[in-house]
Design an enzyme around this catalytic site. Structure first.
Site, PDB file in Angstrom:
ATOM      1  CE1 TYR A 152      -3.897   2.251   0.970  1.00 37.62           C
ATOM      2  CE2 TYR A 152      -2.400   3.158   2.610  1.00 37.62           C
ATOM      3  CZ  TYR A 152      -3.588   3.224   1.902  1.00 37.62           C
ATOM      4  OH  TYR A 152      -4.458   4.269   2.123  1.00 37.62           O
ATOM      5  CE  LYS A 156      -3.355   5.081  -1.242  1.00 35.98           C
ATOM      6  NZ  LYS A 156      -4.425   5.628  -2.074  1.00 35.98           N
TER       7      LYS A 156
HETATM    8  P1  NDP Z   1     -13.385   2.606   1.506  1.00 36.03           P
HETATM    9  O1  NDP Z   1     -12.944   1.181   1.635  1.00 36.03           O
HETATM   10  O2  NDP Z   1     -14.338   3.161   2.503  1.00 36.03           O
HETATM   11  O3  NDP Z   1     -13.993   2.852   0.024  1.00 36.03           O
HETATM   12  C1  NDP Z   1     -13.280   2.418  -1.090  1.00 36.03           C
HETATM   13  C2  NDP Z   1     -13.972   2.841  -2.354  1.00 36.03           C
HETATM   14  O4  NDP Z   1     -13.170   2.431  -3.468  1.00 36.03           O
HETATM   15  C3  NDP Z   1     -15.342   2.199  -2.550  1.00 36.03           C
HETATM   16  O5  NDP Z   1     -16.184   3.117  -3.174  1.00 36.03           O
HETATM   17  C4  NDP Z   1     -15.031   1.020  -3.479  1.00 36.03           C
HETATM   18  O6  NDP Z   1     -16.153   0.642  -4.270  1.00 36.03           O
HETATM   19  C5  NDP Z   1     -13.959   1.638  -4.348  1.00 36.03           C
HETATM   20  N1  NDP Z   1     -13.112   0.647  -5.017  1.00 36.03           N
HETATM   21  C6  NDP Z   1     -12.328  -0.319  -4.471  1.00 36.03           C
HETATM   22  N2  NDP Z   1     -11.718  -1.031  -5.434  1.00 36.03           N
HETATM   23  C7  NDP Z   1     -12.124  -0.499  -6.624  1.00 36.03           C
HETATM   24  C8  NDP Z   1     -11.842  -0.802  -7.987  1.00 36.03           C
HETATM   25  N3  NDP Z   1     -11.014  -1.794  -8.339  1.00 36.03           N
HETATM   26  N4  NDP Z   1     -12.447  -0.059  -8.943  1.00 36.03           N
HETATM   27  C9  NDP Z   1     -13.302   0.950  -8.619  1.00 36.03           C
HETATM   28  N5  NDP Z   1     -13.590   1.285  -7.339  1.00 36.03           N
HETATM   29  C10 NDP Z   1     -13.015   0.558  -6.364  1.00 36.03           C
HETATM   30  O7  NDP Z   1     -12.014   3.453   1.483  1.00 36.03           O
HETATM   31  P2  NDP Z   1     -11.690   4.930   2.033  1.00 36.03           P
HETATM   32  O8  NDP Z   1     -12.794   5.849   1.750  1.00 36.03           O
HETATM   33  O9  NDP Z   1     -11.172   4.805   3.409  1.00 36.03           O
HETATM   34  O10 NDP Z   1     -10.415   5.278   1.128  1.00 36.03           O
HETATM   35  C11 NDP Z   1     -10.492   6.105  -0.018  1.00 36.03           C
HETATM   36  C12 NDP Z   1      -9.081   6.498  -0.424  1.00 36.03           C
HETATM   37  O11 NDP Z   1      -8.459   7.191   0.660  1.00 36.03           O
HETATM   38  C13 NDP Z   1      -8.173   5.309  -0.750  1.00 36.03           C
HETATM   39  O12 NDP Z   1      -7.332   5.634  -1.828  1.00 36.03           O
HETATM   40  C14 NDP Z   1      -7.363   5.144   0.520  1.00 36.03           C
HETATM   41  O13 NDP Z   1      -6.116   4.522   0.275  1.00 36.03           O
HETATM   42  C15 NDP Z   1      -7.216   6.597   0.938  1.00 36.03           C
HETATM   43  N6  NDP Z   1      -6.887   6.776   2.348  1.00 36.03           N
HETATM   44  C16 NDP Z   1      -7.755   6.366   3.332  1.00 36.03           C
HETATM   45  C17 NDP Z   1      -7.408   6.555   4.671  1.00 36.03           C
HETATM   46  C18 NDP Z   1      -8.299   6.129   5.795  1.00 36.03           C
HETATM   47  O14 NDP Z   1      -7.870   6.241   6.964  1.00 36.03           O
HETATM   48  N7  NDP Z   1      -9.527   5.687   5.561  1.00 36.03           N
HETATM   49  C19 NDP Z   1      -6.133   7.185   5.054  1.00 36.03           C
HETATM   50  C20 NDP Z   1      -5.316   7.575   3.938  1.00 36.03           C
HETATM   51  C21 NDP Z   1      -5.687   7.384   2.650  1.00 36.03           C
HETATM   52  P3  NDP Z   1     -16.891  -0.787  -4.053  1.00 36.03           P
HETATM   53  O15 NDP Z   1     -17.552  -0.751  -2.724  1.00 36.03           O
HETATM   54  O16 NDP Z   1     -17.855  -0.850  -5.187  1.00 36.03           O
HETATM   55  O17 NDP Z   1     -15.798  -1.823  -4.130  1.00 36.03           O
END
Ligand code: NDP
Length: 244
Positions: A152, A156
């Site tokens: 991961y 990033k």
């Molecule tokens: P969630 O797990 O809550 O949501 C992930 C989202 O990404 C969902 O909408 C999911 O859709 C979608 N997704 C996953 N795989 C795919 C794919 N192959 N194609 C299209 N859509 C996809 O994650 P977060 O909201 O927590 O994270 C969002 C971003 O923020 C990420 O990039 C994460 O790395 C980053 N981030 C998050 C942090 C945290 O603490 N939460 C901290 C730092 C960065 P579906 O349900 O349909 O699979």
């Protein structure tokens, strides 16, 4: 004429908050998802109820064919993308000695290849329009590292080099390309962490609390706006003082 925003992974968590905020600010929003159609339709329904315009688009953002047809559907229904938010991301945590090549590849494809594919597609119309915003959601894990997250953190960190390179390539066309690096945010992605890990994380944050998806979305809203016209190739850390 309102601008068109595409938010990858816009159905849940941080992406959902970004989609709602950009719609609130007058954008027509394409809400991408991979598996959760109901959640994506829920976000679209909320936007439409509030008087906005939105479209749910299924696509695995790690697949070139799926991304090509997603951009086509968005262009047909909403118009060419002006604001791309590369938000979709997954974790598959394991210490490196136990990390198998399948989870390595899955994370690289979903978090990094997706950014290359979506940015490349979005830039075509942005270059023609001589205006555009590309905002990719990174992580403090990509800046400081995190045990159990070599895959991961590698993605990033890589998007920072990608962003700075592309910012230099397209800056002369009025397009800005930036990264937002959140710290700990309460979403499904972090819900499964053990309580003691969460408590230890909270203790190391200057503000002594986790961020909300809306707090990340407001930083995206700023970088997507005309007010941020002179910011490009930047990594905006939004972590409540975790990295201090
Ligand atoms: P969630 O797990 O809550 O949501 C992930 C989202 O990404 C969902 O909408 C999911 O859709 C979608 N997704 C996953 N795989 C795919 C794919 N192959 N194609 C299209 N859509 C996809 O994650 P977060 O909201 O927590 O994270 C969002 C971003 O923020 C990420 O990039 C994460 O790395 C980053 N981030 C998050 C942090 C945290 O603490 N939460 C901290 C730092 C960065 P579906 O349900 O349909 O699979």
């Amino acid at each position: 004429m309102s601008r068109v925003a595409l938010v990858t992974g816009g159905s849940r968590g941080i992406g959902r908050a970004i989609a709602l905020l950009l719609a609130e600010r007058g954008h027509r929003v394409a809400v991408n998802y991979s598996k959760g159609a109901e959640a994506a339709e829920g976000v679209v329904g909320t936007i439409i109820e509030r008087g906005g315009d939105a479209l749910a688009v299924q696509a695995d953002v790690g697949s070139n064919d799926a991304v090509t047809s997603m951009f086509q559907r968005v262009a047909d229904r909403l118009g060419p993308v002006d604001v791309l938010v590369n938000n979709a991301g997954i974790t598959r945590d394991a210490l490196l000695l136990r990390m198998n090549v399948d989870t390595w590849d899955e994370v690289i494809r979903t978090n990094l290849t997706s950014v290359y594919l979506c940015t490349k597609h979005a830039l075509r119309s942005m270059v023609r329009a001589r205006w555009g915003r590309v905002i990719t959601i990174g992580s403090v894990a990509g800046l400081a590292g995190n045990p159990g997250q070599a895959n991961y953190a590698a993605t990033k960190a890589a998007i920072v080099g990608f962003t700075k390179s592309v910012a230099k390539e397209v800056g002369s066309r009025g397009i800005t390309v930036n990264v937002i690096a959140p710290g700990f945010v309460e979403t499904d992605l972090t819900a499964g962490l053990p309580e003691e890990t969460k408590a230890a994380a909270t203790a190391s944050i200057a503000l002594r609390r986790w961020g909300t998806p809306a707090e990340i979305a407001s930083a995206v809203g700023y970088l997507a706006s005309d007010e941020a016209s002179y910011i490009s190739g930047h990594v905006l850390v939004v972590d409540g003082g975790l990295a201090l």
